[in-house]
Design a protein around this motif. Structure first.
Motif, PDB file in Angstrom:
ATOM      1  N   MET A  75      79.022  33.785  19.517  1.00 56.81           N
ATOM      2  CA  MET A  75      79.328  32.496  20.087  1.00 56.81           C
ATOM      3  C   MET A  75      79.142  31.412  19.028  1.00 56.81           C
ATOM      4  O   MET A  75      78.167  31.413  18.299  1.00 56.81           O
ATOM      5  N   THR A  76      80.068  30.493  18.978  1.00 53.26           N
ATOM      6  CA  THR A  76      80.025  29.428  17.974  1.00 53.26           C
ATOM      7  C   THR A  76      79.195  28.236  18.456  1.00 53.26           C
ATOM      8  O   THR A  76      79.091  27.986  19.646  1.00 53.26           O
ATOM      9  N   LEU A  77      78.617  27.546  17.512  1.00 45.52           N
ATOM     10  CA  LEU A  77      77.824  26.355  17.809  1.00 45.52           C
ATOM     11  C   LEU A  77      78.545  25.090  17.348  1.00 45.52           C
ATOM     12  O   LEU A  77      77.921  24.041  17.194  1.00 45.52           O
ATOM     13  N   GLU A  78      79.839  25.188  17.158  1.00 47.36           N
ATOM     14  CA  GLU A  78      80.622  24.079  16.617  1.00 47.36           C
ATOM     15  C   GLU A  78      80.517  22.821  17.482  1.00 47.36           C
ATOM     16  O   GLU A  78      80.346  21.709  16.965  1.00 47.36           O
ATOM     17  N   LYS A  79      80.621  22.985  18.805  1.00 47.68           N
ATOM     18  CA  LYS A  79      80.538  21.826  19.696  1.00 47.68           C
ATOM     19  C   LYS A  79      79.197  21.115  19.528  1.00 47.68           C
ATOM     20  O   LYS A  79      79.140  19.893  19.363  1.00 47.68           O
ATOM     21  N   GLU A  80      78.101  21.872  19.529  1.00 50.82           N
ATOM     22  CA  GLU A  80      76.765  21.297  19.398  1.00 50.82           C
ATOM     23  C   GLU A  80      76.578  20.634  18.041  1.00 50.82           C
ATOM     24  O   GLU A  80      76.019  19.545  17.935  1.00 50.82           O
ATOM     25  N   GLU A  81      77.057  21.289  16.980  1.00 53.45           N
ATOM     26  CA  GLU A  81      76.953  20.719  15.636  1.00 53.45           C
ATOM     27  C   GLU A  81      77.718  19.408  15.523  1.00 53.45           C
ATOM     28  O   GLU A  81      77.246  18.455  14.889  1.00 53.45           O
ATOM     29  N   ASN A  82      78.891  19.330  16.146  1.00 52.45           N
ATOM     30  CA  ASN A  82      79.677  18.093  16.119  1.00 52.45           C
ATOM     31  C   ASN A  82      78.962  16.963  16.856  1.00 52.45           C
ATOM     32  O   ASN A  82      78.964  15.823  16.393  1.00 52.45           O
ATOM     33  N   ILE A  83      78.352  17.272  17.990  1.00 51.89           N
ATOM     34  CA  ILE A  83      77.629  16.251  18.745  1.00 51.89           C
ATOM     35  C   ILE A  83      76.459  15.725  17.917  1.00 51.89           C
ATOM     36  O   ILE A  83      76.265  14.510  17.800  1.00 51.89           O
ATOM     37  N   VAL A  84      75.677  16.628  17.338  1.00 52.02           N
ATOM     38  CA  VAL A  84      74.531  16.209  16.515  1.00 52.02           C
ATOM     39  C   VAL A  84      75.016  15.363  15.344  1.00 52.02           C
ATOM     40  O   VAL A  84      74.463  14.285  15.074  1.00 52.02           O
ATOM     41  N   ARG A  85      76.049  15.793  14.668  1.00 48.55           N
ATOM     42  CA  ARG A  85      76.576  15.052  13.514  1.00 48.55           C
ATOM     43  C   ARG A  85      77.031  13.656  13.922  1.00 48.55           C
ATOM     44  O   ARG A  85      76.686  12.662  13.274  1.00 48.55           O
ATOM     45  N   GLN A  86      77.776  13.549  15.020  1.00 45.47           N
ATOM     46  CA  GLN A  86      78.281  12.247  15.473  1.00 45.47           C
ATOM     47  C   GLN A  86      77.140  11.297  15.849  1.00 45.47           C
ATOM     48  O   GLN A  86      77.194  10.105  15.544  1.00 45.47           O
ATOM     49  N   ILE A  87      76.126  11.821  16.489  1.00 43.49           N
ATOM     50  CA  ILE A  87      74.989  10.975  16.875  1.00 43.49           C
ATOM     51  C   ILE A  87      74.199  10.547  15.651  1.00 43.49           C
ATOM     52  O   ILE A  87      73.816   9.378  15.524  1.00 43.49           O
TER      53      ILE A  87
END
Length: 117
Positions: free
Chosen positions: A1-13
């Motif tokens: 399972m990829t963590l891309e969605k979570e990584e993008n949220i953390v990066r944007q914040i």
């Protein structure tokens, strides 16, 4: 399972909150460490980033460190992600000052009273 969605949220914040530290804990779980004096600013940013719900505020007593860690648990229905926002304050009552966030998340009033006790 990829963590891309979570990584993008953390990066944007983190782009909007350079004073914060953030990481992905696992699928649908992210974590931030915030200086206590920036907690209101950061929780406002989270609300604007579609973390609509405050689920709980808990307190962890780090006796050996002389700190109390407050953990604000936030949920985003939009992202289906649980965010843990952590900040530390001194254990000494006269130094332990935390601004209220009940005007940002009204449910916080109950959690703040519980954590205070």
């Amino acid at each position: 399972m990829t963590l891309e969605k979570e990584e993008n949220i953390v990066r944007q914040i983190l782009e909007k909150a350079p004073y914060a530290e953030g990481k992905v804990r696992r699928v649908r779980r992210i974590e931030f460490h915030i200086p206590v004096e920036r907690i209101r600013e950061f929780l406002t940013l989270l609300k604007e980033s579609n973390f609509e719900t405050m689920m709980q505020i808990t307190a962890v007593d780090w006796i050996k460190d002389g700190d109390i860690e407050l953990v604000y648990q936030m949920w985003s229905y939009t992202h289906a992600v649980h965010a843990f926002v952590k900040t530390r304050i001194p254990r000494e009552v006269e130094k332990a000052k935390v601004p209220s966030v009940k005007d940002i998340y009204p449910v916080a009033e109950t959690y703040e009273r519980d954590a205070h006790e």
